[in-house]
Design a protein around this motif. Structure first.
Motif, PDB file in Angstrom:
ATOM      1  N   GLU A  23       0.828  -1.207   0.000  1.00 40.56           N
ATOM      2  CA  GLU A  23       0.000   0.000   0.000  1.00 40.56           C
ATOM      3  C   GLU A  23       0.866   1.262   0.000  1.00 40.56           C
ATOM      4  OE1 GLU A  23      -3.280   2.187   2.900  1.00 40.56           O
ATOM      5  OE2 GLU A  23      -2.648   0.118   3.285  1.00 40.56           O
ATOM      6  N   ARG A  24       1.945   1.248   0.775  1.00 42.14           N
ATOM      7  CA  ARG A  24       2.802   2.434   0.854  1.00 42.14           C
ATOM      8  C   ARG A  24       3.636   2.641  -0.401  1.00 42.14           C
ATOM      9  NH1 ARG A  24       6.464   1.398   4.273  1.00 42.14           N
ATOM     10  NH2 ARG A  24       5.815  -0.647   5.041  1.00 42.14           N
ATOM     11  N   LYS A  25       3.937   1.544  -1.120  1.00 40.23           N
ATOM     12  CA  LYS A  25       4.729   1.685  -2.354  1.00 40.23           C
ATOM     13  C   LYS A  25       3.958   2.393  -3.460  1.00 40.23           C
ATOM     14  CE  LYS A  25       7.086  -1.725  -3.952  1.00 40.23           C
ATOM     15  NZ  LYS A  25       7.493  -3.081  -4.363  1.00 40.23           N
ATOM     16  N   MET A  26       2.662   2.498  -3.335  1.00 40.72           N
ATOM     17  CA  MET A  26       1.870   3.180  -4.357  1.00 40.72           C
ATOM     18  C   MET A  26       2.160   4.668  -4.403  1.00 40.72           C
ATOM     19  SD  MET A  26      -1.771   1.187  -3.786  1.00 40.72           S
ATOM     20  CE  MET A  26      -2.565   2.148  -5.074  1.00 40.72           C
ATOM     21  N   TYR A  27       2.620   5.260  -3.285  1.00 40.89           N
ATOM     22  CA  TYR A  27       2.941   6.680  -3.279  1.00 40.89           C
ATOM     23  C   TYR A  27       4.369   6.967  -2.794  1.00 40.89           C
ATOM     24  CZ  TYR A  27       1.764   6.145   1.695  1.00 40.89           C
ATOM     25  OH  TYR A  27       1.702   5.713   2.992  1.00 40.89           O
ATOM     26  N   ASP A  28       5.138   5.900  -2.498  1.00 42.05           N
ATOM     27  CA  ASP A  28       6.507   6.105  -2.024  1.00 42.05           C
ATOM     28  C   ASP A  28       7.388   4.960  -2.516  1.00 42.05           C
ATOM     29  OD1 ASP A  28       8.793   6.906  -0.758  1.00 42.05           O
ATOM     30  OD2 ASP A  28       8.150   6.317   1.256  1.00 42.05           O
ATOM     31  N   LYS A  29       8.314   5.251  -3.427  1.00 43.19           N
ATOM     32  CA  LYS A  29       9.211   4.218  -3.935  1.00 43.19           C
ATOM     33  C   LYS A  29      10.227   3.779  -2.882  1.00 43.19           C
ATOM     34  CE  LYS A  29       9.096   5.270  -8.871  1.00 43.19           C
ATOM     35  NZ  LYS A  29       9.924   5.582 -10.067  1.00 43.19           N
ATOM     36  N   LEU A  30      10.441   4.598  -1.872  1.00 46.12           N
ATOM     37  CA  LEU A  30      11.411   4.290  -0.829  1.00 46.12           C
ATOM     38  C   LEU A  30      10.735   3.717   0.415  1.00 46.12           C
ATOM     39  CD1 LEU A  30      14.486   4.831  -1.148  1.00 46.12           C
ATOM     40  CD2 LEU A  30      14.209   6.719   0.448  1.00 46.12           C
ATOM     41  N   ALA A  31       9.553   3.128   0.234  1.00 53.41           N
ATOM     42  CA  ALA A  31       8.760   2.688   1.382  1.00 53.41           C
ATOM     43  C   ALA A  31       9.471   1.616   2.196  1.00 53.41           C
ATOM     44  CB  ALA A  31       7.406   2.151   0.906  1.00 53.41           C
ATOM     45  N   ALA A  32      10.292   0.779   1.569  1.00 53.81           N
ATOM     46  CA  ALA A  32      10.906  -0.342   2.278  1.00 53.81           C
ATOM     47  C   ALA A  32      11.907   0.102   3.337  1.00 53.81           C
ATOM     48  CB  ALA A  32      11.597  -1.275   1.279  1.00 53.81           C
ATOM     49  N   ILE A  33      12.427   1.335   3.245  1.00 50.60           N
ATOM     50  CA  ILE A  33      13.410   1.793   4.224  1.00 50.60           C
ATOM     51  C   ILE A  33      13.190   3.260   4.577  1.00 50.60           C
ATOM     52  CG2 ILE A  33      15.159   2.555   2.570  1.00 50.60           C
ATOM     53  CD1 ILE A  33      17.260   1.192   4.371  1.00 50.60           C
ATOM     54  N   ARG A  34      12.024   3.796   4.282  1.00 53.74           N
ATOM     55  CA  ARG A  34      11.742   5.221   4.507  1.00 53.74           C
ATOM     56  C   ARG A  34      11.887   5.599   5.990  1.00 53.74           C
ATOM     57  NH1 ARG A  34      11.796   9.766   1.903  1.00 53.74           N
ATOM     58  NH2 ARG A  34      10.653   8.813   0.161  1.00 53.74           N
ATOM     59  N   MET A  35      11.349   4.813   6.897  1.00 51.14           N
ATOM     60  CA  MET A  35      11.364   5.167   8.311  1.00 51.14           C
ATOM     61  C   MET A  35      12.798   5.205   8.848  1.00 51.14           C
ATOM     62  SD  MET A  35       9.484   3.246  11.499  1.00 51.14           S
ATOM     63  CE  MET A  35      10.527   1.788  11.287  1.00 51.14           C
ATOM     64  N   ILE A  36      13.609   4.202   8.513  1.00 52.72           N
ATOM     65  CA  ILE A  36      14.991   4.157   8.984  1.00 52.72           C
ATOM     66  C   ILE A  36      15.798   5.304   8.384  1.00 52.72           C
ATOM     67  CG2 ILE A  36      17.103   2.783   9.008  1.00 52.72           C
ATOM     68  CD1 ILE A  36      14.990   1.672  10.802  1.00 52.72           C
ATOM     69  N   PHE A  37      15.633   5.555   7.095  1.00 48.62           N
ATOM     70  CA  PHE A  37      16.427   6.575   6.412  1.00 48.62           C
ATOM     71  C   PHE A  37      16.113   7.973   6.951  1.00 48.62           C
ATOM     72  CE2 PHE A  37      17.509   9.473   2.978  1.00 48.62           C
ATOM     73  CZ  PHE A  37      18.738   9.013   2.569  1.00 48.62           C
ATOM     74  N   ASP A 107       2.360  10.239  -7.316  1.00 51.92           N
ATOM     75  CA  ASP A 107       1.588  11.259  -6.609  1.00 51.92           C
ATOM     76  C   ASP A 107       1.444  10.882  -5.137  1.00 51.92           C
ATOM     77  OD1 ASP A 107       1.287  12.603  -8.981  1.00 51.92           O
ATOM     78  OD2 ASP A 107      -0.630  11.643  -9.459  1.00 51.92           O
ATOM     79  N   GLY A 108       1.637  11.877  -4.280  1.00 56.65           N
ATOM     80  CA  GLY A 108       1.538  11.634  -2.852  1.00 56.65           C
ATOM     81  C   GLY A 108       2.394  12.610  -2.066  1.00 56.65           C
ATOM     82  N   PRO A 109       2.594  12.366  -0.793  1.00 54.98           N
ATOM     83  CA  PRO A 109       3.344  13.311   0.050  1.00 54.98           C
ATOM     84  C   PRO A 109       4.828  13.376  -0.284  1.00 54.98           C
ATOM     85  CG  PRO A 109       2.809  11.318   1.277  1.00 54.98           C
ATOM     86  CD  PRO A 109       2.071  11.229  -0.026  1.00 54.98           C
ATOM     87  N   PHE A 110       5.360  12.390  -1.024  1.00 55.97           N
ATOM     88  CA  PHE A 110       6.788  12.369  -1.341  1.00 55.97           C
ATOM     89  C   PHE A 110       7.055  12.713  -2.804  1.00 55.97           C
ATOM     90  CE2 PHE A 110       6.095   9.289   2.089  1.00 55.97           C
ATOM     91  CZ  PHE A 110       6.910   9.840   3.063  1.00 55.97           C
ATOM     92  N   LYS A 111       6.099  13.353  -3.452  1.00 54.09           N
ATOM     93  CA  LYS A 111       6.290  13.748  -4.843  1.00 54.09           C
ATOM     94  C   LYS A 111       7.005  15.105  -4.883  1.00 54.09           C
ATOM     95  CE  LYS A 111       3.844  14.550  -9.194  1.00 54.09           C
ATOM     96  NZ  LYS A 111       4.785  13.684  -9.952  1.00 54.09           N
ATOM     97  N   PHE A 112       8.261  15.107  -5.347  1.00 58.53           N
ATOM     98  CA  PHE A 112       9.067  16.323  -5.458  1.00 58.53           C
ATOM     99  C   PHE A 112       9.665  16.397  -6.856  1.00 58.53           C
ATOM    100  CE2 PHE A 112       9.652  14.918  -0.962  1.00 58.53           C
ATOM    101  CZ  PHE A 112       8.866  15.898  -0.375  1.00 58.53           C
ATOM    102  N   GLU A 113      10.042  17.601  -7.242  1.00 68.34           N
ATOM    103  CA  GLU A 113      10.716  17.779  -8.517  1.00 68.34           C
ATOM    104  C   GLU A 113      12.164  17.306  -8.411  1.00 68.34           C
ATOM    105  OE1 GLU A 113      10.427  21.812  -9.704  1.00 68.34           O
ATOM    106  OE2 GLU A 113       8.280  21.705 -10.171  1.00 68.34           O
TER     107      GLU A 113
END
Length: 391
Positions: A23-37, A107-113
């Motif tokens: 579910e989190r990978k749909m808006y964040d490609k770094l979901a597998a390690i986002r919290m630690i990073f 698209d989502g909270p982690f969408k940046f240019e």
């Protein structure tokens, strides 16, 4: 720890809840390690304040497995890997801010240019409006970005410019009529542009909002380098030094899982940052290698001492553990009759034969080979012992 347990922990190591990852990978490609990073970056900014000069550049973590944002950079040592943008202190090489390049973001909270100017503005978030200087290369540098950093973020900038920028005057690009080691300076309200010719038909263009005068560095000798180039060379290599330190005492292992590759990179960076904090707090100037070795000795000392009790431990490893832990070698006990622990030279053979044996004489405890061993039955041995007693 034992090697098998180490590999078991690597296989079982995860950095997020796998049940919600899809579910989190749909808006964040770094979901597998986002919290630690993100947590690691926040702690880096909380425990240390960078100096007056910082550098923004890219690092490439070696990785050849499957990953949607794996990059190919031919001028890097590893060529294939995961690109990480980093903000580094130019003097102490402390990593203050990082961002993983994941190409197009959903698209989502982690969408940046992913434009260079947008990346720079995200990297300078922890030092915005602090009056520091940023050194960047020609991939990031542009005249509008330098003006914006000065006006809106109170940060000066020094960087090289690509020759296709429309703001550069044509006379700064013409090198046919210019002599070797010559310099042109151009001034505007808040900026200074420099064009330096290091060799025939080759020029380097830099822009600075930090320098307001074109000064030639007298220490450059016959090269007549401007002061802005000397400053750029002294502050630009922050990220390159970090890459060198990471490879000097790396904990990375080859892996086909990109989250594990990023985690290994964080571990290497943690070693660098912890050494810098230790040096700043204590005032001791020590190398990172020596600091990590001393730290590792304290963590593993108890385990190494316990290993000394293993009777089958090799002599070389036993001596190394004794040297590291500072334990003095115990005096060797004389061998008991009939107990043999290692092969030693025969007491009666000449040295040039170098004949070793594990057989001991039961009376004198000397080592004897087959050539100097006599065979006798039990009855004869008993008779000889009784005869010797009567005498």
């Amino acid at each position: 720890m034992p090697l098998k347990r180490f590999y078991l922990l690597l296989r079982a190591l995860r950095f997020d809840d796998i049940n919600t990852r899809t579910e989190r990978k749909m808006y964040d490609k770094l979901a597998a390690i986002r919290m630690i990073f993100d947590g690691f970056v926040q702690r880096c900014q909380a425990v240390y304040t960078v100096g007056e000069n910082c550098t923004i550049d890219e690092m490439l973590e070696a990785f050849r497995g499957r990953c949607s944002f794996r990059q190919y950079i031919p001028n890097k040592p590893n060529k294939y890997g995961i690109k990480i943008q980093a903000l580094v202190d130019s003097r102490t090489f402390f990593i203050s801010n990082m961002e993983v390049y994941v190409r197009t973001r959903p698209d989502g909270p982690f969408k940046f240019e992913n434009k260079p100017s947008s990346i720079v503005k995200r990297m300078i978030t922890p030092i915005s409006k602090t009056g520091r200087n940023i050194t960047i290369d020609n991939w990031y540098t542009s005249i509008p970005l330098v003006n914006e950093l000065l006006e809106n973020h109170n940060l000066t900038t020094v960087g090289t410019l690509r020759k296709n920028k429309k703001e550069i005057p044509p006379c700064f690009l013409d090198t046919k009529r210019r002599e070797k080691n010559s310099t042109l300076f151009g001034y505007s309200k808040n900026l200074m542009i420099t064009s330096y010719v290091p060799r025939k038909n080759k020029n380097v263009i830099l822009v600075s909002s930090m320098h307001n005068q074109g000064v030639i560095d007298t220490d450059s000798g016959d090269q007549n380098k401007p002061e802005i180039i000397t400053f750029y060379n002294s502050t630009k290599g922050g990220v390159d030094v970090v890459d060198e330190l990471k490879g000097e005492y790396s904990v990375s292992r080859v892996s086909c899982r990109w989250p594990l590759t990023i985690f290994f990179s964080l571990m290497n960076i943690a070693g660098i940052n912890s050494q810098i904090i230790y040096r700043e707090n204590t005032g001791n100037v020590i190398t990172r290698r020596n600091y990590l070795r001393s730290l590792g000795r304290e963590l593993a000392k108890e385990f190494m001492i316990n290993r000394l009790a293993i009777p089958t431990l090799s002599i070389q490893l036993r001596s190394t553990i004794m040297k590291i832990t500072g334990i003095k070698k115990q005096p060797t006990q004389p061998e008991q009759h009939g107990s043999v622990k290692e092969r030693l030279k025969c007491a009666y053979c000449p040295k040039n034969k170098n004949r070793k044996t594990m057989v001991c004489c039961e009376l004198c405890n000397n080592r004897i080979c087959k050539e100097h061993t006599s065979t006798i039955c039990k009855s004869c041995q008993t008779g000889s012992e009784e005869k010797s007693d009567s005498e």
